[in-house]
Design an enzyme around this catalytic site. Structure first.
Site, PDB file in Angstrom:
ATOM      1  N   ASP A 122      11.415   0.976 -11.772  1.00 59.86           N
ATOM      2  CA  ASP A 122      11.165   0.718 -10.348  1.00 59.86           C
ATOM      3  C   ASP A 122      11.857  -0.579  -9.947  1.00 59.86           C
ATOM      4  OD1 ASP A 122       9.948   1.401  -7.824  1.00 59.86           O
ATOM      5  OD2 ASP A 122       8.595  -0.279  -8.123  1.00 59.86           O
TER       6      ASP A 122
ATOM      7  N   ASP B 288       9.440  -7.083   7.037  1.00 64.20           N
ATOM      8  CA  ASP B 288       8.719  -5.838   6.747  1.00 64.20           C
ATOM      9  C   ASP B 288       8.694  -5.552   5.252  1.00 64.20           C
ATOM     10  OD1 ASP B 288       8.173  -5.425   9.397  1.00 64.20           O
ATOM     11  OD2 ASP B 288       9.820  -4.013   9.727  1.00 64.20           O
TER      12      ASP B 288
ATOM     13  N   HIS C 196       3.182  -3.684  -3.663  1.00 64.69           N
ATOM     14  CA  HIS C 196       4.025  -2.708  -4.338  1.00 64.69           C
ATOM     15  C   HIS C 196       4.979  -3.437  -5.281  1.00 64.69           C
ATOM     16  CE1 HIS C 196       3.259   1.045  -1.839  1.00 64.69           C
ATOM     17  NE2 HIS C 196       2.526   0.106  -1.278  1.00 64.69           N
TER      18      HIS C 196
END
Length: 243
Positions: free
Chosen positions: A7, A52, A152
């Site tokens: 990831d 963001d 995340h």
């Protein structure tokens, strides 16, 4: 085959707009078990991070001061994924960013380095069409603990994805997880994912329930003006004697 659960976190959504990788994480898996070997890097992007994006992963540019640039860790990353099958949730996103970083340095793309790519998002969409298939949704579906996932982050997402992948590839004919995984659980959350099927209980009907059943069949007989099909199933005609 050697596999890498992989990831990344980035400064934004599109590498074609100059966005960069700021975090890389990979966990090595062999024989459906995490080996304990991993690679986790924070990388200075040499540019600003979109607000963001920062709200999603919680990584600020200030926190990356003093971290290496991608050019300094690129070979380390290539050596780690070399020849391995990569397991990625929404693989086009991460592979796209890695290819952009490698291209910037004149290096080979992921397809020329890794031994293949598995996209678990595509797998989930095939298995659960019309349902939410984000990593969070899959963790909820498989009852995987994600209480430590405030942001995340690449490393925590790899840890969760390793468990999601094992659930999605455990096989449909058995409810037992891989025996080695159950006995030597190397998953990040330490969850045991072995379940045993209990024998089904057989309940005999009571006298009142049998009476209600017969009354219902009588009503069916009246509605069809004869003997309903269920009676022939319950009371099959005697077999004819052999000639």
């Amino acid at each position: 085959m050697r596999q890498i659960i992989l990831d990344t976190e980035t400064t934004g959504l599109d590498p074609n707009q100059g966005h960069r990788i700021i975090e890389f994480a990979g966990l090595e898996m062999e024989g459906r078990k995490l080996t304990g070997r991993s690679l986790h890097l924070y990388i200075h992007p040499e540019r600003d991070i979109d607000p963001d994006a920062e709200r999603v992963h919680g990584i600020s540019l200030a926190s990356l001061e003093g971290k290496p640039r991608f050019a300094e860790v690129a070979q380390q990353l290539v050596d780690f994924i070399d020849g391995a099958e990569l397991i990625i949730h929404n693989a086009p996103f991460d592979v796209g960013f890695m290819n952009a970083e490698f291209k910037r340095l004149g290096m080979l793309p992921v397809a020329k380095v890794a031994g293949g790519v598995i996209d678990t998002l595509a797998m989930a969409r095939d298995s659960f069409p019309g349902k939410r298939n984000s990593l969070d949704a899959l963790c909820d579906r498989f009852e995987i603990d994600r209480s430590n996932r405030t942001y995340h982050g690449a490393l925590i997402d790899c840890e969760l994805l390793s468990e999601v992948y094992l659930w999605m590839t455990r096989g449909q004919d058995s409810l037992l997880m891989d025996a080695g995984l159950a006995e030597n659980d190397n998953s990040a959350s330490g969850m045991r994912m072995a379940f045993e099927r209990k024998p089904l209980a057989v309940l005999q009907p009571s006298a009142d329930e049998l009476a209600e059943h017969q009354a219902y069949l009588d009503l069916l007989d009246k509605s069809v003006k004869g003997s309903c099909l269920w009676r022939s199933i319950e009371n099959p005609p005697p077999a004819e004697p052999a000639a």
